[in-house]
Write a protein that holds these residues in place. Structure first.
Motif, short mmCIF file in Angstrom:
data_model
loop_
_atom_site.label_atom_id
_atom_site.label_comp_id
_atom_site.label_asym_id
_atom_site.label_seq_id
_atom_site.Cartn_x
_atom_site.Cartn_y
_atom_site.Cartn_z
N UNK A 122 0.81 -1.21 0.00
CA UNK A 122 0.00 0.00 0.00
C UNK A 122 0.85 1.26 0.00
N UNK A 123 1.99 1.23 0.69
CA UNK A 123 2.76 2.48 0.75
C UNK A 123 3.39 2.82 -0.60
N UNK A 161 1.70 2.32 -3.37
CA UNK A 161 0.53 2.95 -3.99
C UNK A 161 0.43 4.41 -3.56
N UNK A 162 0.63 4.63 -2.27
CA UNK A 162 0.52 5.99 -1.75
C UNK A 162 1.57 6.89 -2.38
N UNK A 163 2.79 6.36 -2.54
CA UNK A 163 3.85 7.16 -3.13
C UNK A 163 3.50 7.49 -4.59
N UNK A 164 2.88 6.53 -5.27
CA UNK A 164 2.45 6.81 -6.65
C UNK A 164 1.41 7.91 -6.66
N UNK A 165 0.47 7.82 -5.71
CA UNK A 165 -0.56 8.85 -5.60
C UNK A 165 0.03 10.20 -5.26
N UNK A 166 1.16 10.18 -4.57
CA UNK A 166 1.80 11.43 -4.20
C UNK A 166 2.69 11.94 -5.32
N UNK A 167 2.62 11.29 -6.46
CA UNK A 167 3.34 11.77 -7.63
C UNK A 167 4.82 11.44 -7.64
N UNK A 168 5.27 10.50 -6.79
CA UNK A 168 6.70 10.17 -6.78
C UNK A 168 7.10 9.47 -8.07
N UNK A 169 8.22 9.89 -8.66
CA UNK A 169 8.69 9.18 -9.85
C UNK A 169 9.21 7.78 -9.50
N UNK A 212 12.33 7.19 -7.36
CA UNK A 212 12.19 7.52 -5.93
C UNK A 212 11.41 6.44 -5.19
N UNK A 214 11.44 4.44 -1.19
CA UNK A 214 10.35 3.79 -0.47
C UNK A 214 10.65 2.31 -0.21
N UNK A 219 -0.53 1.41 4.94
CA UNK A 219 -0.37 2.48 3.96
C UNK A 219 0.87 3.33 4.25
N UNK A 239 4.82 3.75 5.08
CA UNK A 239 6.09 3.05 4.97
C UNK A 239 6.70 2.93 6.36
N UNK A 284 6.72 16.55 -4.39
CA UNK A 284 6.37 16.19 -5.76
C UNK A 284 5.38 17.14 -6.40
#
Lengths: 311, 302
Positions: free
Chosen positions: A199-200, A202-210, A213, A218, B104, B106, B121
């Motif tokens: 899930x984390x 997913x969250x990083x993707x939602x936060x726009x992380x490339x 990163x 993560x 959710x 990390x 970001x």
């Protein structure tokens, strides 16, 4: 394995103190006996090697610098009695065994470590890309690692070494690294594949992380113990191949190392001549080094994989 | 004409297609249509049993998976045609709150990390003081204080706190739409009301629409304006939440609503899904035709 003494002891102590049941203190996975013992013994060996180099005359590794065929202290061999000038004895060309060990151990371990580091770095980049990006990238990397993995490293190195007889420290490390990246690549790819759907992430993707990163900021921190265990396992593998090549007489003859010493001992039929210290001491040191690396690897595996823990 | 915020047309997702021919195809979601107005914020419930395609829908809208066919239009533009910059804007404006507040985060980082990466970001601000104010402001909205949560590791906080921090994070980004995928199903009842209240407040005061995914009709009844009932990936009934729940028409909806236990009587019923309905599972069917059973209430009549 049964419960370690550590937990049992604390359990009993707590019980005796309070007279009632209390949960044992939270187990720290880093405090497992294998990891601690392996690290301490390997650490002692490395410290001895480096400190010893400061106090012991390093020129004694040269041919003819010492009396020939001298046994270790307190032993007698062909009318010669070992003395403290050469505590571990000498070989048949007048090289001091202690000096050989002090100079050879860090050399062999160093090459192994550098090559494992290079291999792991490649493994991290390839493994993460293959697992996280998938698709074509995954296909190409998998094909590369699977095909090269099945080539016997020793065979290739024998051929290369016979072409380049005096490869230096980094050349040797690079050569070994050619065979050290496949295993970490495959293992890391599998780890990343399972972590990719966390899930984390997913969250990083939602936060726009490339992507890079997400991979390295993560996921990677959570794989740290795993990576270190890959590093020690890789070091052990590289040292093994290195010693194998050297024992066959193909290593660089310029720098003294444990494998070369063994090769010299075999060539001079040290076993038949009863010069046990010449081949025995480097062998014991190598065994101890491999055991320490194995203990550290297993210990770190326990840290990253709770299912392997004792209780 | 009122421009829609999100318009979903004939959205279908089939798993196990193309390259894996031997694999059995599973239709997770089919012919899903919905419109979210750009002017009046709403809470739209997507309800259904497990495996009915609710989470597939969330993943499709969030762009984690690609639709087999059908389109998702955001502000009149097809989401699949977005370039990198547009996608980043879309990511910021369409946020999500997930089911499991424990997984959710990390575990390697403090809670603050989720605010930091979003700030970084989406380039909200570079000023440190401003950053802190933004985070504090968002946390205050959900009844938390920065000093109490930010420097903690996720395992040191309770599920309710973690979920509220998640909502605060989504709010901080000032999104237009939040996909809430079962946000309260893992939180104990006393905190549930609080989270639902925050959602209502975000809708009423800040104009944020929600897609509320749940299997819990009572909370849907309580907060949502519209409801879509999914059954094996198909929409079987949709419309005004109150009307649908009070007057269900589709066989499955009736069963489902009848199966909700009430507090003052012993539950005597049992759920029996008829053979007929069960055999439909996972197959692509023609677009369903909806009958308007009453104003603002449509159902597929079988």
């Amino acid at each position: 394995m049964k419960k370690t003494d550590f937990v049992e002891n604390t359990g009993v102590e707590v019980l005796a103190e309070d007279g009632c049941k209390k949960r044992p203190p939270k187990d720290n996975p880093w405090k497992n006996s294998r990891l601690i013992i392996g690290t301490i013994i390997l650490g002692i060996l490395i410290i001895i090697a480096f400190v010893g180099q400061l106090f012991w005359d390093k020129t004694l590794v040269n041919v003819g610098s010492s009396p020939l065929n001298l046994p270790p202290v307190g032993n007698e061999y062909r009318d010669q009695i070992g003395n403290w000038a050469h505590p571990l004895g000498t070989d048949n060309s007048g090289r001091d065994i202690l000096a050989l060990v002090l100079v050879g151990l860090p050399h062999s371990l160093g090459i192994g470590f550098v090559s494992a580091t290079i291999g792991l770095t490649i493994g991290i980049i390839f493994g993460f890309s293959a697992g996280y990006l998938g698709g074509r990238v995954d296909d190409v990397i998998r094909l590369l690692s699977d095909t090269t993995m099945n080539i016997p490293a020793l065979l290739i190195l024998i051929i290369i070494q016979s072409l380049i007889p005096n490869a230096g420290f980094f050349a040797m490390a690079l050569l070994l690294a050619v065979f050290a990246w496949q295993s970490p690549t495959r293992v890391l790819r599998a780890q990343v594949l399972s972590m990719k759907h966390a899930d984390y992430v997913k969250l990083a993707q939602l936060s726009g992380s490339p992507d890079q990163e997400i991979m390295f900021k993560e996921m990677m921190p959570n794989l740290m113990p795993f990576l270190i265990s890959q590093l020690t396992a890789g070091t052990s593998y590289s040292v093994l191949i290195l010693v194998g090549v050297e024992v066959l007489g193909l290593g660089s003859q310029k720098i003294p190392s444990l494998g070369i010493t063994l090769n010299n001992a075999i060539n001079a039929s040290a076993i038949l001549r009863g010069m046990w210290w010449w081949w025995g001491i480097p062998t014991i040191i190598l065994i101890v080094v491999f055991m320490c690396l194995l203990l550290i690897t297993v210990g770190l595996d326990e840290v990253s994989n709770p299912r392997l823990r004792d209780h | 004409m009122d421009q829609s915020l999100l318009e979903v047309n004939d959205l279908t997702k089939i798993f196990g297609e193309a390259s894996q021919k031997q694999k059995k195809q599973v239709v997770a979601l089919q012919h899903f249509n919905a419109v979210i107005s750009g002017t009046t914020p709403k809470i739209i419930t997507i309800a259904g049993e497990s495996g009915s395609g609710k989470s597939t829908l969330a993943n499709l809208i969030l762009g984690f998976i690609k639709p087999s066919f059908g389109t998702i239009m955001y502000k009149g533009q097809d989401v699949s045609s977005f370039d990198k910059g547009e996608m980043l804007t879309y990511r910021r404006e369409v946020q999500a709150v997930f089911q499991d507040p424990y997984s959710i985060y990390n575990p390697y980082y403090c809670v603050e990390h989720i605010f930091d990466i979003a700030m970084h970001n989406f380039k909200l601000t570079d000023d440190k003081q401003k950053k802190r104010d933004l985070i504090e402001d968002a946390l205050n909205l959900v009844g938390l204080k920065g000093e109490n949560v930010l420097r903690n590791y996720p395992h040191q906080l309770s599920g309710g706190q973690l979920q509220r921090v998640m909502i605060a994070r989504a709010y901080m980004l000032k999104p237009n739409l939040i996909i809430a995928d079962e946000p309260v199903s893992m939180i104990d009842v006393s905190l549930r009301a609080m989270i639902l209240e925050i959602m209502m407040k975000l809708k009423d005061e800040y104009g944020i629409s929600f897609i509320y995914i749940t299997h819990d009709f009572s909370t849907a009844y309580q907060i949502s304006d519209e409801i879509y009932l999914l059954y094996h990936g198909m929409t079987v009934e949709k419309g005004n939440t109150v009307k649908v729940i009070n007057n269900p028409h589709h066989l499955y909806t009736k069963d489902l609503i009848a199966s909700i236990p009430t507090i003052d009587e012993k539950w005597e019923g049992h759920i029996e899904v008829t053979e007929d309905l069960e055999s439909d599972r996972g197959q692509l069917k023609p677009t369903p035709t909806f009958m308007e059973v009453e104003p603002k209430h449509w159902a597929v009549l079988s």
